[in-house]
Design an enzyme around this catalytic site. Structure first.
Site, short mmCIF file in Angstrom:
data_model
loop_
_atom_site.label_atom_id
_atom_site.label_comp_id
_atom_site.label_asym_id
_atom_site.label_seq_id
_atom_site.Cartn_x
_atom_site.Cartn_y
_atom_site.Cartn_z
N PRO A 1 0.78 -1.24 0.00
CA PRO A 1 0.00 0.00 0.00
C PRO A 1 0.82 1.29 0.00
O PRO A 1 0.25 2.37 -0.15
CB PRO A 1 -0.81 -0.11 1.29
N ASP B 1 5.36 1.90 -10.96
CA ASP B 1 4.15 2.71 -10.96
C ASP B 1 4.29 3.86 -9.97
O ASP B 1 5.07 3.80 -9.02
CB ASP B 1 2.95 1.86 -10.55
N LYS C 1 5.98 7.91 -17.32
CA LYS C 1 6.72 8.76 -18.25
C LYS C 1 7.23 8.02 -19.47
O LYS C 1 8.03 8.56 -20.24
CB LYS C 1 7.89 9.41 -17.51
N GLY D 1 1.83 -0.84 -7.15
CA GLY D 1 1.24 -0.63 -5.84
C GLY D 1 0.24 -1.73 -5.53
O GLY D 1 -0.36 -2.31 -6.43
N ASP E 1 -1.51 -5.09 -4.98
CA ASP E 1 -1.33 -6.43 -5.55
C ASP E 1 -1.48 -6.34 -7.06
O ASP E 1 -2.36 -5.62 -7.56
CB ASP E 1 -2.37 -7.39 -4.98
#
Length: 406
Positions: A175, A198, A220, A251, A253
């Site tokens: 998380p 991410d 990006k 991030g 799962d």
């Protein structure tokens, strides 16, 4: 003999007879490692703990329900003697000495011909520590080394690539708190040549990577004529085909609104092996970090996780909001900050009480975590007034009102 250090050696016990005498707590601790080593384990004991009994029932070991007898160590390669009776242990140890069977004694290490080290494993590496008569220190050293290997703080890169190089690993980063990534995920990060990350991945972990690791921000990647996900897929394939060890750091799962299966399918079509490492989903961990149990006895017997990235009136929505409004349990909404007003209105329209409690937890598990409470009637305006921004997890239901006693 005690004046000389023990000679360390790794026993390859696959298919070889190992005799364990005594079915108590010592056997319960030692048997799993012997089974994992592939040993042909025979337990000799009139009784055993429930856990040892379960191993026998599952066929992992053979259990002869009787006391030790002379000759039980015939054809054994290794023996563990762990009964509560000194005379039995002495007799079995003496037989082992005559038969030249390495023997561990739980009651008297000085009388044994072998010692069990404090052992730990980390993906292909076995750490075994002996410190003579200080087992607590052995365990402490073992734990420090294994933890260092697992979290990447103790770097020991493999000079021989495994034959089945994973190519790409889809790693769920949890998380947000870097301590909440799995042990395996952190190890794979430490071994990576390329990390495609991410925005919602645990960013603090990227600063720990060695300087040679190429870190690519997925947000990006130049998309050109491709959609964003196609560009990410292409980047994974390109670097893997170049012989790099690639980690796709996500991030939560990979399979909980993470599009992990799309990436795995693209890699499979390109003939690239892929390992999926589950992560702690924010749908459960973020409410927990904010003091909210998604289930609680007498309050909620179920919870439902929903994506809120499209609103209830959007024709692309696959969510049955009318059915959700009739559920009595907890509703957890991810990616729904900008749609929460419309979501709340739909739930009320379909029968949910306006006074149903709501909690919005922004940037959960991180240093900037904050929690905003409201009801279905007020949550839309509250989120706007409090300037709540993604990422945030929204919890709807009576569990929001469950508090820790003060």
């Amino acid at each position: 003999m005690a004046e000389h250090p023990a000679y360390p050696v790794g026993l390859r016990l696959t298919g070889r007879r190992v005799v364990v005498i005594g079915g108590g707590q010592v056997a319960q601790r030692r048997l799993p490692a012997l089974v994992a080593a592939g040993a042909d384990v025979v337990l000799i004991s009139p009784s055993a703990t429930p856990s040892v009994d379960a191993m026998a029932a599952a066929g992992e070991i053979r259990w002869e329900r009787r006391r030790y007898q002379e000759g039980d160590l015939a054809d054994a390669w290794y023996a563990l003697v762990a009964t509560q009776h000194r005379e039995v242990n002495d007799a079995a140890s003496a037989e082992a000495e005559r038969a030249r069977v390495w023997c561990v004694r739980a009651d008297d290490a000085s009388a044994a011909t072998a010692w069990t080290p404090a052992t730990g494993r980390s993906e292909g590496v076995t750490v075994a520590v002996l410190t003579g008569n200080d087992p607590r220190r052995s365990a402490a050293v073992r734990d420090a080394v294994v933890e260092g290997l697992r979290d990447g703080t103790l770097t020991a890169p493999a000079h021989r690539r495994p034959r089945n190089n994973p190519g790409v690993a889809l790693v769920g980063g949890g998380p947000g708190d870097p301590d909440l990534i799995t042990v395996r995920g952190r190890r794979l990060l430490a071994e990576a040549d390329v990390v495609i990350a991410d925005r919602l991945g645990p960013r603090d972990l990227l600063a720990e990577l060695p300087p040679h690791v190429e870190v690519i921000d997925a947000a990006k990647i130049p998309y050109g004529r491709f959609m964003a996900q196609e560009a990410i897929n292409n980047a994974l394939i390109e670097h893997a085909k170049a012989g790099k060890s690639v980690v796709r750091l996500k991030g939560g799962d990979p399979y909980v609104f993470g599009r992990g299966m799309e990436e795995l399918q693209a890699l499979a079509e390109a003939g690239i092996p892929c390992t999926v490492v589950p992560g702690i989903s924010s749908s459960i961990s973020v409410p927990s970090a904010a003091g909210i149990p998604v289930t609680h006895r007498g309050v909620a017997h179920e919870f439902t996780v929903v994506s809120g990235h499209v609103g209830p009136d959007d024709p692309r929505s696959l969510v049955d909001w009318e059915s959700l409004a009739k559920l009595k349990g907890t509703l957890v909404i991810l990616m729904g900050v900008d749609k929460i007003g419309a979501i709340a209105e739909a739930l009320v329209r379909y029968g949910k009480s306006e006074q149903t409690p709501v909690a919005v937890v922004q940037e959960g598990t991180t240093a900037t975590q904050r929690r905003v409470d409201a009801t279905l009637a007020t949550v839309g305006e509250t989120v706007r007034a409090e300037e709540v921004r993604p990422p945030a997890v929204i919890v709807i239901g009576d569990v929001v009102k469950v508090h820790t006693p003060t």
